[in-house]
Design a protein around this motif. Structure first.
Motif, PDB file in Angstrom:
ATOM      1  N   GLY A   1      98.492  53.807  45.264  1.00 20.40           N
ATOM      2  CA  GLY A   1      97.693  54.851  44.620  1.00 20.40           C
ATOM      3  C   GLY A   1      97.942  54.897  43.124  1.00 20.40           C
ATOM      4  N   VAL A   2      99.207  54.781  42.720  1.00 14.77           N
ATOM      5  CA  VAL A   2      99.560  54.794  41.301  1.00 14.77           C
ATOM      6  C   VAL A   2      98.962  53.570  40.608  1.00 14.77           C
ATOM      7  N   LEU A   3      99.015  52.403  41.257  1.00 15.42           N
ATOM      8  CA  LEU A   3      98.446  51.196  40.667  1.00 15.42           C
ATOM      9  C   LEU A   3      96.922  51.304  40.506  1.00 15.42           C
TER      10      LEU A   3
ATOM     11  N   GLY B   1      95.031  51.219  36.969  1.00 17.20           N
ATOM     12  CA  GLY B   1      93.975  50.240  36.719  1.00 17.20           C
ATOM     13  C   GLY B   1      92.710  50.899  36.178  1.00 17.20           C
ATOM     14  N   PHE B   2      92.310  52.024  36.763  1.00 16.27           N
ATOM     15  CA  PHE B   2      91.143  52.749  36.257  1.00 16.27           C
ATOM     16  C   PHE B   2      91.389  53.280  34.846  1.00 16.27           C
ATOM     17  N   ALA B   3      92.605  53.711  34.580  1.00 16.59           N
ATOM     18  CA  ALA B   3      92.915  54.203  33.235  1.00 16.59           C
ATOM     19  C   ALA B   3      92.796  53.075  32.212  1.00 16.59           C
ATOM     20  N   VAL B   4      93.304  51.895  32.529  1.00 13.53           N
ATOM     21  CA  VAL B   4      93.212  50.752  31.619  1.00 13.53           C
ATOM     22  C   VAL B   4      91.750  50.380  31.391  1.00 13.53           C
ATOM     23  N   LEU B   5      90.952  50.362  32.461  1.00 14.46           N
ATOM     24  CA  LEU B   5      89.531  50.060  32.313  1.00 14.46           C
ATOM     25  C   LEU B   5      88.828  51.088  31.438  1.00 14.46           C
ATOM     26  N   GLY B   6      89.128  52.358  31.638  1.00 10.17           N
ATOM     27  CA  GLY B   6      88.510  53.408  30.840  1.00 10.17           C
ATOM     28  C   GLY B   6      88.858  53.299  29.374  1.00 10.17           C
ATOM     29  N   VAL B   7      90.124  53.052  29.071  1.00 10.48           N
ATOM     30  CA  VAL B   7      90.557  52.923  27.678  1.00 10.48           C
ATOM     31  C   VAL B   7      89.899  51.710  27.025  1.00 10.48           C
ATOM     32  N   GLU B   8      89.832  50.605  27.735  1.00 13.22           N
ATOM     33  CA  GLU B   8      89.228  49.386  27.178  1.00 13.22           C
ATOM     34  C   GLU B   8      87.727  49.576  26.930  1.00 13.22           C
ATOM     35  N   LEU B   9      87.038  50.208  27.853  1.00  9.70           N
ATOM     36  CA  LEU B   9      85.615  50.482  27.652  1.00  9.70           C
ATOM     37  C   LEU B   9      85.404  51.404  26.453  1.00  9.70           C
TER      38      LEU B   9
END
Length: 110
Positions: free
Chosen positions: A12-14, A18-26
């Motif tokens: 769940g943490v991973l 992963g969604f946080a990294v995608l959001g920041v990159e977008l």
């Protein structure tokens, strides 16, 4: 049972990370003004400029006339009337000047 709970929590943490990294990159890609300018410069380099004309030679007999021209998407259609009165259509790619198709029209063979 505790191992299974720990694995579920870790997964769940991973997933959240992963969604946080995608959001920041977008967000970074959408809000970076230099990125759009760099892409525009790169696309200008990839396409031929108006200063560098492409020399295209069609394989037609002497006395042929180019009649109609039509732009179809990313292709140019040329209607060429041959000296014998037959028509031939050329499909040309304007990016590199290559003839992609030749269609001959005229009287049907008996």
């Amino acid at each position: 049972m505790q191992i299974l709970k720990a694995l579920v929590v870790i997964m769940g943490v991973l997933i959240i990370a992963g969604f946080a990294v995608l959001g920041v990159e977008l967000y970074k890609r959408m809000s970076d003004p230099n990125r759009a300018a760099a892409q525009a410069i790169e696309s200008e380099r990839a396409t031929p400029s108006g200063r560098d004309p492409i020399d295209v030679t069609l394989d037609v007999p002497v006395g042929s006339r180019i009649g109609d021209t039509m732009v179809l998407g990313n292709r140019v259609l040329l209607k060429v009337t041959l000296p014998q009165g037959l028509d031939r259509l050329y499909v040309v790619d304007p990016r590199n000047g290559a003839v992609t198709a030749t269609i001959s029209a005229g009287k049907a063979a008996p």
